[in-house]
Write a protein that holds these residues in place. Structure first.
Motif, short mmCIF file in Angstrom:
data_model
loop_
_atom_site.label_atom_id
_atom_site.label_comp_id
_atom_site.label_asym_id
_atom_site.label_seq_id
_atom_site.Cartn_x
_atom_site.Cartn_y
_atom_site.Cartn_z
N PHE A 58 3.42 -9.19 -10.91
CA PHE A 58 3.26 -8.31 -9.76
C PHE A 58 2.48 -7.06 -10.12
O PHE A 58 1.66 -6.59 -9.34
CB PHE A 58 4.64 -7.90 -9.21
N LYS A 59 2.74 -6.50 -11.30
CA LYS A 59 2.14 -5.22 -11.68
C LYS A 59 0.70 -5.35 -12.18
O LYS A 59 -0.06 -4.38 -12.16
CB LYS A 59 3.00 -4.56 -12.77
N GLU A 86 -8.46 3.55 0.13
CA GLU A 86 -9.09 4.26 1.24
C GLU A 86 -8.81 3.58 2.58
O GLU A 86 -8.87 4.21 3.63
CB GLU A 86 -10.60 4.35 1.01
N GLN A 87 -8.47 2.29 2.54
CA GLN A 87 -8.09 1.56 3.75
C GLN A 87 -6.56 1.49 3.90
O GLN A 87 -6.04 0.66 4.64
CB GLN A 87 -8.66 0.14 3.73
N LEU A 88 -5.85 2.36 3.19
CA LEU A 88 -4.39 2.45 3.24
C LEU A 88 -3.72 1.17 2.77
O LEU A 88 -2.66 0.78 3.25
CB LEU A 88 -3.91 2.80 4.66
N PHE A 89 -4.37 0.49 1.81
CA PHE A 89 -3.77 -0.75 1.30
C PHE A 89 -4.04 -0.89 -0.20
O PHE A 89 -4.78 -1.77 -0.64
CB PHE A 89 -4.30 -1.97 2.06
N GLY A 90 -3.43 0.00 -0.96
CA GLY A 90 -3.51 -0.09 -2.41
C GLY A 90 -2.11 -0.12 -2.99
O GLY A 90 -1.20 0.54 -2.49
N THR A 91 -1.92 -0.89 -4.05
CA THR A 91 -0.60 -0.99 -4.67
C THR A 91 -0.25 0.33 -5.36
O THR A 91 -1.02 0.84 -6.17
CB THR A 91 -0.57 -2.14 -5.70
N LEU A 92 0.92 0.87 -5.02
CA LEU A 92 1.36 2.15 -5.57
C LEU A 92 2.47 1.98 -6.60
O LEU A 92 2.49 2.68 -7.61
CB LEU A 92 1.84 3.07 -4.44
N HIS A 93 3.39 1.07 -6.36
CA HIS A 93 4.41 0.83 -7.39
C HIS A 93 4.93 -0.60 -7.34
O HIS A 93 4.80 -1.29 -6.33
CB HIS A 93 5.58 1.83 -7.28
N THR A 94 5.47 -1.01 -8.46
CA THR A 94 6.18 -2.29 -8.59
C THR A 94 7.62 -1.97 -8.94
O THR A 94 7.88 -1.21 -9.88
CB THR A 94 5.57 -3.17 -9.69
N PHE A 95 8.55 -2.51 -8.17
CA PHE A 95 9.98 -2.28 -8.41
C PHE A 95 10.67 -3.62 -8.58
O PHE A 95 10.41 -4.57 -7.85
CB PHE A 95 10.62 -1.54 -7.23
N SER A 132 21.78 -5.91 -14.91
CA SER A 132 21.72 -4.61 -14.21
C SER A 132 20.48 -3.82 -14.60
O SER A 132 20.52 -2.60 -14.72
CB SER A 132 22.98 -3.78 -14.50
N ARG A 133 19.38 -4.50 -14.78
CA ARG A 133 18.19 -3.89 -15.36
C ARG A 133 17.12 -3.60 -14.32
O ARG A 133 16.65 -4.52 -13.64
CB ARG A 133 17.63 -4.82 -16.43
N ILE A 134 16.75 -2.34 -14.23
CA ILE A 134 15.61 -1.93 -13.41
C ILE A 134 14.36 -1.93 -14.28
O ILE A 134 14.35 -1.35 -15.36
CB ILE A 134 15.81 -0.52 -12.83
N LEU A 135 13.33 -2.61 -13.81
CA LEU A 135 11.99 -2.50 -14.39
C LEU A 135 11.08 -1.99 -13.29
O LEU A 135 11.01 -2.59 -12.21
CB LEU A 135 11.47 -3.85 -14.87
N THR A 136 10.41 -0.87 -13.52
CA THR A 136 9.51 -0.36 -12.50
C THR A 136 8.35 0.39 -13.13
O THR A 136 8.47 0.95 -14.22
CB THR A 136 10.26 0.54 -11.50
N GLY A 137 7.23 0.38 -12.44
CA GLY A 137 6.05 1.08 -12.92
C GLY A 137 5.12 1.37 -11.76
O GLY A 137 5.28 0.81 -10.67
N ILE A 138 4.15 2.25 -11.99
CA ILE A 138 3.23 2.64 -10.92
C ILE A 138 1.82 2.18 -11.23
O ILE A 138 1.51 1.76 -12.35
CB ILE A 138 3.27 4.16 -10.68
N TYR A 159 15.07 -9.52 -8.21
CA TYR A 159 14.35 -9.05 -7.03
C TYR A 159 13.13 -8.29 -7.54
O TYR A 159 13.25 -7.45 -8.42
CB TYR A 159 15.26 -8.11 -6.24
N VAL A 160 11.93 -8.61 -7.01
CA VAL A 160 10.72 -7.92 -7.48
C VAL A 160 9.76 -7.73 -6.30
O VAL A 160 9.63 -8.61 -5.46
CB VAL A 160 10.04 -8.69 -8.63
N ARG A 161 9.13 -6.55 -6.24
CA ARG A 161 8.22 -6.31 -5.12
C ARG A 161 7.16 -5.28 -5.46
O ARG A 161 7.31 -4.46 -6.36
CB ARG A 161 8.99 -5.85 -3.88
N ASN A 162 6.06 -5.34 -4.70
CA ASN A 162 4.99 -4.35 -4.73
C ASN A 162 4.97 -3.59 -3.42
O ASN A 162 5.18 -4.19 -2.34
CB ASN A 162 3.61 -4.99 -4.93
N TYR A 163 4.70 -2.30 -3.50
CA TYR A 163 4.52 -1.49 -2.30
C TYR A 163 3.06 -1.06 -2.23
O TYR A 163 2.52 -0.51 -3.20
CB TYR A 163 5.42 -0.26 -2.34
N ASP A 164 2.43 -1.29 -1.08
CA ASP A 164 1.00 -1.03 -0.90
C ASP A 164 0.77 -0.06 0.26
O ASP A 164 1.18 -0.34 1.38
CB ASP A 164 0.25 -2.34 -0.62
N PHE A 165 0.09 1.03 -0.02
CA PHE A 165 -0.27 1.99 1.03
C PHE A 165 -1.29 2.96 0.45
O PHE A 165 -2.13 2.58 -0.36
CB PHE A 165 0.98 2.71 1.54
#
Length: 337
Positions: free
Chosen positions: A272-273, A285-294, A301-307, A103-109
Motif C-alpha cells: 500500500f505504501k 493538485e487534483q485533490l487525489f494524492g496518497t497522504l498516509h498508510t495506516f 496489537s501492532r500499528i504500522l503507519t507511514g506518510i 486492516y490496512v488502508r491508504n488515505y488520498d486527498f
C-alpha cells in the motif's frame, strides 16, 4: 518536491485535559486557518450537544477543553471542530483491505486540507484510541484498545443534510464500541450528513463494509477478506454513487486481485505504501494524492503507519501504549511530489 510532516500527539487524562492539551498544541497553526475558511461561523449548538450527549458525551468535554486551549468560546469551538453541520467538502479517496489478521488502508486527498496529526488518546471515560486527526476532533481512520479498526470512504453528497460528519462518527465509534457488531449498531443510529462507506475490522476476525446515507444504512460482511473503496455496491444504494466511479472500481479490482496472495501484515502494508503501487497516487493538485498508510495487526496489537515519501515508519504495539509505554517518536517526515 516539498517537505511533508505529521506530528505525533500522546494525550492521557480526562477528556477535558485531552482537549486542553490539543488546543494548546494547535493554537495559531495553519490547520486552524484552513478550518476557519471552510466551516460555518455558527451551528445549531443545542442540536449538536444533544447528539453528542447520546453517542459520545466525553467528546463534549473535549470540545470544552479545546475551546479553553484555543482561547475561543464553546460555541465557536463546536462550529470549528465538532464535525457537526460541516459544509460540503471536496471528494476524498481511500482504499482499504481487511482480512481476519489485519486492516490496512491508504488515505488520498490534498496536503492543503490535512491536519497533519497522529494522535494517541487515553481518556478516563472512554476507550483509548489511535489515529489520524481530521478537523481536530475527528479521525480519518484508527484503532482502539479493543482492537476495533475503522476508516472512512467518501461516496457522494447525494441527499446532503445537517448531521454528523463521517470523521466525527469514527471518533464516536472507536471510543465507545468494542467490536464490529457494536460499531454497526451505532452507525445505524448516528444521523449521517452525507454518503460514505465505513470499513471495519476487529480482533475476532469480524469485518464489515457499512454503506451509509442520511436515510439508511446497509452492511456487507466478509469472512476472511473484504475490500472497501469509494462507491456503493449494494443494489439499493448504487443510485447514490457519483456519475464517475471508474477510478474507484479499478482500485477495488486491484484489491480483490490480492486475495489469493495471502500476504503478511508487513507485506500488505509495504504494498500500500509503495509509490509504485496501483493504489498509491500523486495527483495532489487534483485533490487525489496518497497522504498516509495506516494498518493494524490483530494478532500482535501492532500499528504500522507511514506518510507519503517517508522512509520512517511508526511501528507501535498499541496495547503497550495503553498500558503506559509512550512512543519515542514525535513526528513522521516525508515528501510530496
Amino acid at each position: 518536491m516539498s517537505t511533508f510532516n505529521v506530528r505525533i500527539l500522546q494525550l492521557r487524562g480526562s477528556s477535558f485535559q485531552i482537549g486542553l492539551q490539543t488546543g494548546v498544541e494547535l493554537k495559531n497553526t495553519g490547520i486552524l486557518h484552513v478550518l476557519n475558511s471552510i466551516t460555518k461561523q455558527e451551528i445549531d449548538y443545542l442540536s449538536m450537544k444533544s447528539i453528542y450527549t447520546s453517542f459520545a458525551p466525553h467528546l463534549l468535554e473535549e470540545l470544552e477543553g479545546l475551546a479553553e486551549g484555543l482561547g475561543i468560546s464553546s460555541k465557536r469551538a463546536a462550529a470549528l471542530l465538532s464535525g457537526y453541520d460541516v459544509p460540503k467538502t471536496e471528494a476524498m479517496g481511500c482504499s482499504t483491505l481487511m482480512t481476519s489478521d489485519y486492516y490496512v488502508r491508504n488515505y488520498d486527498f490534498s496536503p492543503d486540507f490535512y491536519d497533519g496529526i497522529f494522535s494517541c488518546v487515553q481518556s478516563d471515560t472512554a476507550l483509548a484510541s489511535a489515529g489520524y486527526n481530521l478537523q481536530v476532533l475527528g479521525r480519518h481512520d484508527g484503532v482502539n484498545e479493543k482492537g476495533l479498526s475503522m476508516g472512512l470512504h467518501f461516496v457522494s453528497h447525494q441527499g446532503y443534510r445537517k448531521g454528523v460528519s463521517p470523521w466525527a462518527a469514527i471518533r464516536m465509534v472507536l471510543e465507545t464500541c468494542s467490536s464490529v457488531e457494536e460499531a454497526v449498531t451505532m452507525l445505524k443510529e448516528i444521523p449521517h450528513s452525507a454518503c460514505y462507506n465505513f470499513s471495519l475490522g476487529d480482533c475476532d476476525g469480524k469485518m464489515a463494509k457499512v454503506e451509509a446515507i442520511p436515510e439508511r444504512v446497509t452492511v456487507r460482511s466478509g469472512e476472511y477478506f473484504l475490500s472497501c473503496v469509494n462507491h456503493f455496491q449494494e443494489d439499493q444504494m448504487t443510485s447514490n454513487n457519483r456519475p464517475s466511479i471508474e477510478g474507484s472500481i479499478q482500485r477495488n479490482k486491484h484489491l480483490l486481485s490480492l486475495k489469493g496472495k495471502r500476504w503478511s501484515h508487513d507485506q500488505m502494508f509495504h504494498h500500500f505504501k509503495s509509490e509504485e503501487s496501483p493504489i498509491f497516487f500523486t495527483d495532489y493538485e487534483q485533490l487525489f494524492g496518497t497522504l498516509h498508510t495506516f494498518s493494524y495487526s490483530y494478532r500482535d496489537s501492532r500499528i504500522l503507519t507511514g506518510i507519503a515519501g517517508g522512509r520512517d515508519i511508526l511501528d507501535v504495539n498499541f496495547q503497550d501504549w495503553v498500558n503506559g509505554k509512550d512512543i519515542l517518536e514525535e513526528r513522521l517526515s516525508g515528501f510530496i511530489k
